[in-house]
Design a protein around this motif. Structure first.
Motif, short mmCIF file in Angstrom:
data_model
loop_
_atom_site.label_atom_id
_atom_site.label_comp_id
_atom_site.label_asym_id
_atom_site.label_seq_id
_atom_site.Cartn_x
_atom_site.Cartn_y
_atom_site.Cartn_z
N GLN A 105 -6.44 49.26 65.79
CA GLN A 105 -5.13 49.39 66.35
C GLN A 105 -4.72 48.22 66.95
O GLN A 105 -5.62 47.39 67.47
CB GLN A 105 -5.00 50.44 67.36
CG GLN A 105 -4.99 51.86 66.89
CD GLN A 105 -3.83 52.24 66.26
OE1 GLN A 105 -2.88 52.74 66.76
NE2 GLN A 105 -3.84 52.05 64.82
N CYS B 239 2.29 62.63 66.91
CA CYS B 239 2.60 61.94 65.83
C CYS B 239 4.00 61.20 66.13
O CYS B 239 4.37 60.10 65.91
CB CYS B 239 3.08 62.62 64.43
SG CYS B 239 1.58 63.28 63.68
N ARG B 240 4.89 61.98 66.82
CA ARG B 240 6.24 61.64 67.09
C ARG B 240 6.15 60.52 68.23
O ARG B 240 7.15 59.81 68.25
CB ARG B 240 7.05 62.83 67.73
CG ARG B 240 7.49 63.80 66.74
CD ARG B 240 8.90 64.30 66.77
NE ARG B 240 9.71 62.96 66.47
CZ ARG B 240 11.08 62.90 66.81
NH1 ARG B 240 11.46 63.84 67.55
NH2 ARG B 240 11.80 61.86 66.55
N THR C 14 0.08 58.17 69.99
CA THR C 14 -0.34 57.96 68.95
C THR C 14 -1.22 56.47 68.91
O THR C 14 -2.45 56.57 68.65
CB THR C 14 0.39 57.66 67.73
OG1 THR C 14 1.31 58.48 67.48
CG2 THR C 14 -0.46 57.10 66.48
N ARG C 15 -0.79 55.64 69.55
CA ARG C 15 -1.59 54.29 69.70
C ARG C 15 -2.88 54.51 70.67
O ARG C 15 -3.90 54.10 70.42
CB ARG C 15 -0.73 53.14 70.36
CG ARG C 15 0.40 52.77 69.39
CD ARG C 15 -0.33 51.36 68.57
NE ARG C 15 0.29 50.73 67.87
CZ ARG C 15 0.72 51.27 66.52
NH1 ARG C 15 -0.32 52.11 65.89
NH2 ARG C 15 1.42 50.41 65.56
N THR D 216 1.88 58.86 56.31
CA THR D 216 1.37 57.79 57.22
C THR D 216 1.48 56.36 56.97
O THR D 216 1.49 56.18 55.62
CB THR D 216 -0.21 57.96 57.22
OG1 THR D 216 -0.45 59.25 57.85
CG2 THR D 216 -0.92 57.09 58.43
N LYS E 275 5.05 57.36 69.66
CA LYS E 275 4.26 56.44 69.01
C LYS E 275 3.25 55.75 70.15
O LYS E 275 2.16 55.28 69.79
CB LYS E 275 5.09 55.35 68.44
CG LYS E 275 5.92 55.62 67.15
CD LYS E 275 6.69 54.42 66.89
CE LYS E 275 7.51 55.02 65.52
NZ LYS E 275 8.18 56.20 65.46
N GLU F 73 1.97 54.15 62.09
CA GLU F 73 2.46 55.44 62.61
C GLU F 73 2.00 56.63 61.66
O GLU F 73 1.84 56.40 60.48
CB GLU F 73 3.65 55.53 62.85
CG GLU F 73 4.74 55.38 61.56
CD GLU F 73 5.97 55.07 61.97
OE1 GLU F 73 6.47 54.35 62.94
OE2 GLU F 73 6.95 55.88 61.50
N ASN G 72 3.52 60.52 60.54
CA ASN G 72 4.80 61.37 60.78
C ASN G 72 4.42 62.98 60.43
O ASN G 72 3.73 62.84 59.43
CB ASN G 72 5.99 60.75 59.93
CG ASN G 72 6.29 59.32 60.23
OD1 ASN G 72 6.97 59.44 61.36
ND2 ASN G 72 5.93 58.45 59.53
#
Length: 432
Positions: A130, A113-114, A119-120, A274, A116, A287, A289
């Protein structure tokens, strides 16, 4: 007399203005379960004394020191859960939950999560909608990435919240300025992510956020907020509105996307916030979180739906399935006051009474400097919170209440290009 109750360990209380409502609910729920609350906090306590059984003051942003202090608590008390809603601290809190063997998002889940960029990559590989994106460390890399992706692009720090340092760039000239802004903002974040910026395709569509519990891998949405942004080309968050009857809560494509994203990121237990763009291609996650939402969104959610986020936090952290079904059907919103230009504050006056007004507050003291992007972020002088039977009426009440806020101040000269940006005093840990 030696305390005998099991302990919930809370990492960082956050600011009173933003988080006391949450601490109050957490305390009541913990007491009902026969648990003590121990707070590890970076500041000497004031208002926190009313809620916590023990408070340890230490530099919690020094993660090895935080871990050492937490282990001291665990050596003399049985820790049955770890709670954290402060963005810079969610990773060390997850590490401690893993170490103590208690329910939590897991260290891997929070890391997904942190960061990015991670996450992508994870969500793209999973086949979820995405934007095209690239992580860059130099201006030349950012220029090349933007050329490949195609303008307009969004440039953002790799691991910050509150839309700080996030800029929309329409061409090469704006890209250069955006990269400088994003990398400059990254300097207040975690050391591994400083000096980098993600360049990504601009996703067109309204933006929402969803706060949810995750219990043993099951995704349980609580409330959904419609976001109001402004100050283009930046993405300052000007307000939010939560409607218990929002039809998106029953949208299978949206909820299915959110559940799949959490599975792919390895989020197993805990609370998440989110942010999503509703695009022509479908829901696109901006994102995830590993914490409750900031900006008093959970407070709005409680007013609108009756779901108490503090109770949910305690339940999930101690291994109990939380109650996430609404018990109210109303709408609640918040609107933040921003100056028209960089301002030295002399006074802020907020309404005490207005139709539908739940609460209002000044967010800065006289003498505070409020600087708009790119010289500063979160330049808020006040907020108003209103509730109503439905979303349209709530929006009307928010507009009227906001119009009655009065800011008196003096204009400030713009900062020199390249100067370090600023935040209003106290807002660095505003749980965004």
């Amino acid at each position: 007399m030696t305390p005998t109750n099991d302990v919930l360990l809370v990492i960082g209380s956050g600011l009173r203005l933003y988080r006391e409502y949450l601490v109050r609910s957490v305390t009541a729920r913990a007491r009902s379960r026969g648990l003590d609350l121990v707070l590890l906090n970076n500041l000497e306590p004031t208002w926190q004394h009313a809620y916590f059984d023990e408070i340890v003051v230490a530099n919690v942003f020094d993660h090895p020191l935080l871990a050492a202090e937490a282990r001291k608590v665990a050596a003399r008390r049985r820790v049955v859960g770890v709670l954290c809603w402060d963005e810079p601290l969610v990773q060390p809190a997850a590490d401690l939950a893993d170490e103590f063997g208690v329910p939590g998002l897991t260290a891997t889940g929070v890391r997904g999560c942190r960061d990015k960029n991670r996450t992508r990559a994870v969500l793209t590989n999973a086949g979820l909608v995405q934007p095209r994106f690239e992580l860059t460390g130099t201006l030349e890399q950012a220029r090349a990435a933007a050329d490949r992706i195609g303008y307009p692009v969004v440039v953002k720090p790799q691991a910050l919240g509150a839309s700080m340092g996030v800029v929309l760039a329409a061409d090469r000239t704006e890209l250069d300025a955006a990269f400088a802004t994003a990398t400059g903002a990254s300097t207040i974040g975690d050391e591994p992510f400083r000096g980098t910026a993600i360049v990504e395709e601009f996703a067109v569509g309204p933006e929402i956020s969803v706060d949810a519990a995750v219990y043993k891998g099951e995704y349980l949405p609580m409330f959904l907020a419609r976001k109001r942004t402004g100050l283009e080309p930046y993405f300052e968050e000007l307000g939010h509105l939560v409607d218990a009857a929002d039809p998106l809560l029953a949208d299978e494509a949206l909820i299915g996307t959110l559940a799949a994203a959490h599975r792919e990121l390895g989020v197993e237990n805990g609370i998440t916030h989110t942010e999503v763009r509703l695009t022509a291609r479908g829901p696109l996650i901006i994102e995830v979180n590993g914490r409750l939402g900031g900006d008093l969104i959970p407070f709005l959610g409680k007013i609108a739906t009756g779901i108490d986020p503090g109770e949910v936090l305690v339940d999930v952290a101690t291994g109990h399935r939380p109650a996430t079904s609404p018990t109210r059907k109303a709408a609640a919103g918040i609107r933040f006051g921003y100056p028209e230009r960089d301002t030295l504050v002399r006074s802020v006056t907020v309404p005490e009474h207005a139709p539908g007004l739940v609460t209002a507050a000044a967010m800065v003291e006289p003498g505070a400097e409020l600087r708009l992007p790119p010289g500063g972020y979160i330049a808020r002088h006040s907020f108003v919170v209103c509730e109503a039977a439905d979303a349209p009426r709530c929006s009307e009440l928010l507009k009227a209440a906001s119009a009655s806020v009065a800011l008196v101040g003096d204009p400030l000269e713009p900062l020199a290009p390249g100067a370090a940006f600023t935040l209003p005093a106290g807002l660095l840990d505003a749980d965004k």
